[in-house]
Design a protein around this motif. Sequence first.
Motif, PDB file in Angstrom:
ATOM      1  N   LYS A   1      -1.259  -3.216  -9.888  1.00  0.00           N
ATOM      2  CA  LYS A   1      -2.486  -4.275  -9.756  1.00  0.00           C
ATOM      3  C   LYS A   1      -3.339  -3.861  -8.627  1.00  0.00           C
ATOM      4  N   ARG A   2      -2.731  -3.490  -7.407  1.00  0.00           N
ATOM      5  CA  ARG A   2      -3.361  -2.829  -6.227  1.00  0.00           C
ATOM      6  C   ARG A   2      -4.511  -1.837  -6.590  1.00  0.00           C
ATOM      7  N   TYR A   3      -3.757  -1.025  -7.250  1.00  0.00           N
ATOM      8  CA  TYR A   3      -4.355   0.260  -7.443  1.00  0.00           C
ATOM      9  C   TYR A   3      -5.878  -0.102  -8.116  1.00  0.00           C
ATOM     10  N   MET A   4      -5.707  -1.021  -9.224  1.00  0.00           N
ATOM     11  CA  MET A   4      -6.823  -1.203 -10.192  1.00  0.00           C
ATOM     12  C   MET A   4      -7.812  -2.094  -9.506  1.00  0.00           C
TER      13      MET A   4
ATOM     14  N   ARG B   1      -8.675   0.700  -5.661  1.00  0.00           N
ATOM     15  CA  ARG B   1      -8.915   2.106  -5.861  1.00  0.00           C
ATOM     16  C   ARG B   1      -9.692   2.456  -7.094  1.00  0.00           C
ATOM     17  N   ALA B   2      -8.997   2.061  -8.227  1.00  0.00           N
ATOM     18  CA  ALA B   2      -9.838   2.611  -9.505  1.00  0.00           C
ATOM     19  C   ALA B   2     -11.030   1.704  -9.980  1.00  0.00           C
ATOM     20  N   ILE B   3     -11.860   1.465  -8.971  1.00  0.00           N
ATOM     21  CA  ILE B   3     -13.050   0.588  -9.222  1.00  0.00           C
ATOM     22  C   ILE B   3     -14.510   1.597  -9.467  1.00  0.00           C
TER      23      ILE B   3
ATOM     24  N   THR C   1     -11.325  13.373  -5.462  1.00  0.00           N
ATOM     25  CA  THR C   1     -11.243  14.405  -4.159  1.00  0.00           C
ATOM     26  C   THR C   1     -11.468  13.599  -3.010  1.00  0.00           C
ATOM     27  N   THR C   2     -11.059  12.343  -3.028  1.00  0.00           N
ATOM     28  CA  THR C   2     -11.047  11.724  -1.600  1.00  0.00           C
ATOM     29  C   THR C   2      -9.908  11.586  -1.063  1.00  0.00           C
ATOM     30  N   PRO C   3      -9.771  12.105   0.360  1.00  0.00           N
ATOM     31  CA  PRO C   3      -8.693  12.294   1.033  1.00  0.00           C
ATOM     32  C   PRO C   3      -7.850  11.082   1.093  1.00  0.00           C
ATOM     33  N   GLY C   4      -6.733  11.198   1.259  1.00  0.00           N
ATOM     34  CA  GLY C   4      -5.775  10.075   1.583  1.00  0.00           C
ATOM     35  C   GLY C   4      -5.026   9.490   0.507  1.00  0.00           C
ATOM     36  N   HIS C   5      -5.042   9.921  -0.767  1.00  0.00           N
ATOM     37  CA  HIS C   5      -4.343   9.501  -1.830  1.00  0.00           C
ATOM     38  C   HIS C   5      -4.236  10.749  -2.643  1.00  0.00           C
TER      39      HIS C   5
ATOM     40  N   GLU D   1       0.804  -1.228  -0.079  1.00  0.00           N
ATOM     41  CA  GLU D   1      -0.102  -0.115  -0.007  1.00  0.00           C
ATOM     42  C   GLU D   1       0.773   1.424  -0.092  1.00  0.00           C
ATOM     43  N   ALA D   2       1.870   1.312   0.634  1.00  0.00           N
ATOM     44  CA  ALA D   2       2.760   2.429   0.935  1.00  0.00           C
ATOM     45  C   ALA D   2       3.558   2.680  -0.515  1.00  0.00           C
ATOM     46  N   ALA D   3       3.713   1.448  -0.976  1.00  0.00           N
ATOM     47  CA  ALA D   3       4.625   1.533  -2.458  1.00  0.00           C
ATOM     48  C   ALA D   3       3.764   2.074  -3.598  1.00  0.00           C
TER      49      ALA D   3
END
Length: 200
Positions: A67-70, A73-75, A102-106, A21-23
Amino acid sequence: MKTGNGKTGRPINFDKDAALEAAMLLFWERGYEGTSMADLTQAMGLNPSSIYAAFGDKHALFQLAVKRYMEKRAIYAGKALEEPTLEKFIRALFSNTVAFLTTPGHPPTCMTLAGAVGCSLDATPARDLMTEIRKQNQVALRQRLLKARKNGELPKGINVDDYARYLSTIIAGLSIQAANGSTKAELNRTAQMALQHLGY
């Protein structure tokens, strides 16, 4: 645990999910070329040998981060594609995109745009990966538009390929504006203007 340089390293049973997640967040913020292994070791709380053992080299780690992002997050676009009508789909596509940006945290942008903008030879595999994902996303848009045409929602005079590219361009533009510092209210107004021009 002692590493080869005599320093104490993170035990083998570290939280791989948290490290990845950090990466992902670091690659998302700085891009592939803008992220060094030194940056990754600091963000992940791991020494280089632990990173290589658990995730592989930098590009392999980047692939896992993407892969983690897709998947996590990218849903937002995928959820829009599930809407039953063309109008609901397009409205959801814009509203979900603005909410995501506009979601906080990224970082306030899309990782597939910001993740691999470098043009050096070393960055070519990362850039190609991002390009392929964007192309796949556009194919998904095209398929949804073809479904709308079959259902009689999209006039036959509209070129489906051009329309898919047009939607992709506007969505990418929202991401760029978010990265430029546009507020949620500003992005919503831009989205509403686009919807008006699209006839919604």
